[in-house]
Design a protein around this motif. Structure first.
Motif, PDB file in Angstrom:
ATOM      1  N   GLU A  24      98.109  57.872 190.239  1.00 30.66           N
ATOM      2  CA  GLU A  24      98.490  58.343 188.904  1.00 30.66           C
ATOM      3  C   GLU A  24      97.636  57.712 187.810  1.00 30.66           C
ATOM      4  O   GLU A  24      97.294  58.373 186.821  1.00 30.66           O
ATOM      5  N   TYR A  25      97.266  56.461 187.976  1.00 30.06           N
ATOM      6  CA  TYR A  25      96.390  55.797 186.998  1.00 30.06           C
ATOM      7  C   TYR A  25      95.016  56.460 187.006  1.00 30.06           C
ATOM      8  O   TYR A  25      94.447  56.757 185.951  1.00 30.06           O
ATOM      9  N   GLU A  26      94.511  56.724 188.201  1.00 35.42           N
ATOM     10  CA  GLU A  26      93.219  57.384 188.317  1.00 35.42           C
ATOM     11  C   GLU A  26      93.264  58.778 187.676  1.00 35.42           C
ATOM     12  O   GLU A  26      92.338  59.194 186.985  1.00 35.42           O
ATOM     13  N   ARG A  27      94.367  59.481 187.883  1.00 35.94           N
ATOM     14  CA  ARG A  27      94.518  60.812 187.286  1.00 35.94           C
ATOM     15  C   ARG A  27      94.549  60.708 185.760  1.00 35.94           C
ATOM     16  O   ARG A  27      93.901  61.497 185.066  1.00 35.94           O
ATOM     17  N   ALA A  28      95.315  59.762 185.238  1.00 29.29           N
ATOM     18  CA  ALA A  28      95.404  59.598 183.782  1.00 29.29           C
ATOM     19  C   ALA A  28      94.033  59.280 183.184  1.00 29.29           C
ATOM     20  O   ALA A  28      93.639  59.848 182.154  1.00 29.29           O
ATOM     21  N   SER A  79      89.975  47.794 176.736  1.00 25.88           N
ATOM     22  CA  SER A  79      90.373  46.389 176.680  1.00 25.88           C
ATOM     23  C   SER A  79      91.776  46.196 177.253  1.00 25.88           C
ATOM     24  O   SER A  79      92.022  45.266 178.028  1.00 25.88           O
ATOM     25  N   SER A  80      92.689  47.076 176.890  1.00 25.61           N
ATOM     26  CA  SER A  80      94.056  46.989 177.408  1.00 25.61           C
ATOM     27  C   SER A  80      94.093  47.183 178.920  1.00 25.61           C
ATOM     28  O   SER A  80      94.821  46.473 179.620  1.00 25.61           O
ATOM     29  N   GLY A  81      93.317  48.143 179.419  1.00 24.97           N
ATOM     30  CA  GLY A  81      93.278  48.376 180.865  1.00 24.97           C
ATOM     31  C   GLY A  81      92.850  47.135 181.630  1.00 24.97           C
ATOM     32  O   GLY A  81      93.470  46.766 182.635  1.00 24.97           O
ATOM     33  N   PHE A  82      91.794  46.488 181.135  1.00 26.88           N
ATOM     34  CA  PHE A  82      91.382  45.235 181.765  1.00 26.88           C
ATOM     35  C   PHE A  82      92.472  44.170 181.602  1.00 26.88           C
ATOM     36  O   PHE A  82      92.723  43.376 182.515  1.00 26.88           O
ATOM     37  N   GLY A  83      93.138  44.178 180.464  1.00 33.30           N
ATOM     38  CA  GLY A  83      94.203  43.204 180.216  1.00 33.30           C
ATOM     39  C   GLY A  83      95.380  43.366 181.155  1.00 33.30           C
ATOM     40  O   GLY A  83      95.915  42.377 181.675  1.00 33.30           O
ATOM     41  N   TYR A  84      95.818  44.600 181.372  1.00 33.02           N
ATOM     42  CA  TYR A  84      96.949  44.830 182.275  1.00 33.02           C
ATOM     43  C   TYR A  84      96.623  44.334 183.684  1.00 33.02           C
ATOM     44  O   TYR A  84      97.420  43.630 184.306  1.00 33.02           O
ATOM     45  N   ALA A  85      95.458  44.700 184.189  1.00 31.25           N
ATOM     46  CA  ALA A  85      95.063  44.286 185.541  1.00 31.25           C
ATOM     47  C   ALA A  85      94.898  42.766 185.629  1.00 31.25           C
ATOM     48  O   ALA A  85      95.292  42.153 186.626  1.00 31.25           O
ATOM     49  N   GLU A 121     103.018  50.947 185.386  1.00 32.73           N
ATOM     50  CA  GLU A 121     103.532  52.161 184.748  1.00 32.73           C
ATOM     51  C   GLU A 121     103.182  52.181 183.261  1.00 32.73           C
ATOM     52  O   GLU A 121     102.819  53.221 182.715  1.00 32.73           O
ATOM     53  N   HIS A 122     103.277  51.035 182.612  1.00 35.63           N
ATOM     54  CA  HIS A 122     102.890  50.948 181.201  1.00 35.63           C
ATOM     55  C   HIS A 122     101.404  51.286 181.037  1.00 35.63           C
ATOM     56  O   HIS A 122     101.029  52.012 180.111  1.00 35.63           O
ATOM     57  N   ILE A 182      99.572  53.237 182.844  1.00 37.02           N
ATOM     58  CA  ILE A 182      99.404  54.682 183.009  1.00 37.02           C
ATOM     59  C   ILE A 182      99.808  55.416 181.732  1.00 37.02           C
ATOM     60  O   ILE A 182      99.055  56.241 181.203  1.00 37.02           O
ATOM     61  N   VAL A 183     100.982  55.107 181.237  1.00 33.77           N
ATOM     62  CA  VAL A 183     101.483  55.798 180.043  1.00 33.77           C
ATOM     63  C   VAL A 183     100.625  55.465 178.819  1.00 33.77           C
ATOM     64  O   VAL A 183     100.410  56.321 177.961  1.00 33.77           O
ATOM     65  N   HIS A 184     100.097  54.273 178.755  1.00 38.19           N
ATOM     66  CA  HIS A 184      99.219  53.886 177.648  1.00 38.19           C
ATOM     67  C   HIS A 184      98.005  54.817 177.582  1.00 38.19           C
ATOM     68  O   HIS A 184      97.655  55.327 176.512  1.00 38.19           O
ATOM     69  N   VAL A 185      97.400  55.076 178.729  1.00 33.18           N
ATOM     70  CA  VAL A 185      96.253  55.996 178.779  1.00 33.18           C
ATOM     71  C   VAL A 185      96.699  57.396 178.368  1.00 33.18           C
ATOM     72  O   VAL A 185      96.020  58.069 177.584  1.00 33.18           O
ATOM     73  N   LEU A 186      97.844  57.837 178.862  1.00 28.54           N
ATOM     74  CA  LEU A 186      98.339  59.178 178.533  1.00 28.54           C
ATOM     75  C   LEU A 186      98.592  59.325 177.034  1.00 28.54           C
ATOM     76  O   LEU A 186      98.245  60.358 176.431  1.00 28.54           O
ATOM     77  N   ARG A 187      99.185  58.332 176.430  1.00 31.23           N
ATOM     78  CA  ARG A 187      99.486  58.408 174.992  1.00 31.23           C
ATOM     79  C   ARG A 187      98.213  58.484 174.166  1.00 31.23           C
ATOM     80  O   ARG A 187      98.123  59.269 173.208  1.00 31.23           O
TER      81      ARG A 187
END
Length: 166
Positions: free
Chosen positions: A16-20, A61-67, A139-140, A142-147
């Motif tokens: 789902e992350y890859e899809r987003a 930046s957020s994506g790297f931060g979450y991981a 999950e956050h 994923i939704v962050h990218v979607l938003r």
């Protein structure tokens, strides 16, 4: 065409992350480089949302931060990369690819039964104060990218129409 799915709960989150991320990449692919820095919301108090450039830098930046936060639950402490601002869409496309690759590598060290955690002392405390277990953080992400994909779609439709039609 048959779609290949990763296994388990971690696999589902990664799919789902890859899809987003792929959907976001498709939205930004048609934005001309010169439109990245156009101020689309001069009135916002959020510096991360003034232009497509600031939005994309924030998403990366957020994506790297979450991981990194997930990794730091038990691995040697990592520092997420500094936020960077690019002048080309291709640079952001590459960054988004790297965010996913990095996240995938982080999740390789975890098992499905480690995703949920009831003990707050063993959860991730986000920079904004919320406490998440690994699954909630993913999950956050994923939704962050979607938003932000939605936000950029609206910008393209409402505010960059003139620039994109040139």
């Amino acid at each position: 065409m048959t779609q290949t799915f990763r296994q388990g709960a971690i696999g589902a989150l990664l799919d789902e992350y890859e899809r987003a991320i792929s959907e976001l990449k498709e939205v930004i692919r048609t934005i001309p480089d010169h439109a990245l820095t156009v101020i689309t919301d001069p009135h916002t108090a959020d510096e991360n949302c003034r232009s497509v450039q600031t939005i994309l830098s924030h998403v990366v930046s957020s994506g790297f931060g979450y991981a990194t936060s997930i990794h730091n639950l038990r691995g040697p402490q990592l520092t997420r990369p500094a936020k960077t601002f690019h002048l080309t869409v291709n640079a952001y496309l590459e960054d988004l690819t790297q965010v996913f690759i990095f996240t995938e590598k982080i999740f390789a060290a975890f098992k499905d039964d480690e995703l949920e955690q009831m003990d707050d002392a063993l959860k991730i405390k986000a920079g904004w104060g919320q406490v998440y277990d690994i699954e909630q953080m993913a999950e956050h992400a994923i939704v962050h990218v979607l938003r932000h994909r939605r936000q950029i779609e609206r910008i393209k439709q409402q505010q960059l129409h003139d620039i994109l039609s040139r």
